[in-house]
Design an enzyme around this catalytic site. Structure first.
Site, PDB file in Angstrom:
ATOM      1  N   LYS A  24     -12.613  22.505  28.481  1.00  0.00           N
ATOM      2  CA  LYS A  24     -12.846  23.945  28.386  1.00  0.00           C
ATOM      3  C   LYS A  24     -11.695  24.583  27.607  1.00  0.00           C
ATOM      4  O   LYS A  24     -10.520  24.458  27.979  1.00  0.00           O
ATOM      5  CB  LYS A  24     -12.916  24.514  29.813  1.00  0.00           C
ATOM      6  CG  LYS A  24     -13.714  25.778  29.943  1.00  0.00           C
ATOM      7  CD  LYS A  24     -13.889  26.096  31.423  1.00  0.00           C
ATOM      8  CE  LYS A  24     -14.638  27.371  31.639  1.00  0.00           C
ATOM      9  NZ  LYS A  24     -14.584  27.790  33.044  1.00  0.00           N
TER      10      LYS A  24
HETATM   11  C1  E4P Z   1     -16.843  30.343  33.651  1.00  0.00           C
HETATM   12  O1  E4P Z   1     -16.808  29.168  33.350  1.00  0.00           O
HETATM   13  C2  E4P Z   1     -15.903  30.992  34.555  1.00  0.00           C
HETATM   14  O2  E4P Z   1     -15.368  30.036  35.438  1.00  0.00           O
HETATM   15  C3  E4P Z   1     -16.539  32.016  35.422  1.00  0.00           C
HETATM   16  O3  E4P Z   1     -17.926  32.079  35.293  1.00  0.00           O
HETATM   17  C4  E4P Z   1     -15.807  33.290  35.584  1.00  0.00           C
HETATM   18  O4  E4P Z   1     -16.509  34.110  36.481  1.00  0.00           O
HETATM   19  P1  E4P Z   1     -15.877  35.399  37.180  1.00  0.00           P
HETATM   20  O5  E4P Z   1     -15.929  36.513  36.213  1.00  0.00           O
HETATM   21  O6  E4P Z   1     -16.778  35.633  38.352  1.00  0.00           O
HETATM   22  O7  E4P Z   1     -14.469  35.028  37.551  1.00  0.00           O
END
Ligand code: E4P
Length: 217
Positions: free
Chosen positions: A87
């Protein structure tokens, strides 16, 4: 549509996996911290534990923000397990890193995407997944779902193979709306998946069926 769970909590991952509809997991440094997972080695062990629970892709985020650092970290993460997807944040060196990993056949998830332009760059760089954060856009009075539509439109225009991973999904309606628009994947909390199950008429109907069955015994 693939369903990913957005958590580093092993119990919730097991619960979603047991439902039989889980296609993968996304995590991020905040989710790791929430589970109290600290230090490089513990983080790596945790990713391996997640890979052992699920069959699909598991996103593991790099902490470095420079090209060399992201490559070093990403290669180490990818070597942990063949389900690991590296990522990478949507920053200038991140675009270069996406291109590098794509040329090496290593799967990537471009994270922290908040505009169609960023999604276009991620696809050009060969990202496996692009993660537009819809909930965080909604939080600042911007239409997160509209971004999913824009990206779908652009990717379909050119046949980009990058999969749209609707991220920062907060609730069940986000899941349904993303499915209508044609997001390839959604990642959200277990509650957003389990919410799909619920309908009062199902509960009332089942109660009635069971009561009628009992009367006939
Ligand atoms: C995506 O990969 C992130 O981990 C995630 O969806 C972030 O979500 P949030 O805005 O609820 O922290």
């Amino acid at each position: 549509m693939k369903f990913f769970i957005d958590t580093a909590n092993l119990e919730q991952i097991k619960e979603a996996q047991a439902l039989g509809i889980l296609d993968g997991v996304t995590t991020n440094p905040s989710l790791m911290a929430k589970e109290g997972i600290n230090g490089e080695e513990n983080v790596k062990k945790h990713y391996q534990a997640i890979c052992e629970i699920v069959d699909g892709d598991v996103s593991a985020e790099v902490i470095a923000t420079d090209f060399e650092g992201m490559i070093k970290e990403g290669e180490a993460l990818a070597a942990l397990h063949d389900q690991i997807v590296v990522k990478i944040p949507m920053i200038k060196d991140g675009v270069k890193a996406l291109k590098y990993f794509s040329s090496k056949g290593i799967k990537t998830n471009c994270t922290l995407v908040f505009s169609a332009g960023q999604a276009l760059l991620a696809a050009k760089a060969g990202a496996t997944y692009v993660s537009p954060f819809i909930g965080r856009l909604d939080d600042i009075s911007t239409d997160g779902l509209n971004l999913i539509s824009e990206i779908r439109h652009i990717y379909d225009n050119y046949g980009f193979e990058t999969e749209i991973l609707a991220a920062s999904v907060r609730h069940t309606m986000h899941v349904i709306d993303c499915a209508k628009i044609g997001a390839d994947v959604m990642t959200g909390p277990l509650s957003s998946i389990e919410g799909l199950l619920k309908h009062p008429l199902t509960d009332i109907g089942l109660e009635k069926f069971l009561a009628d069955h009992k009367k006939n015994q």
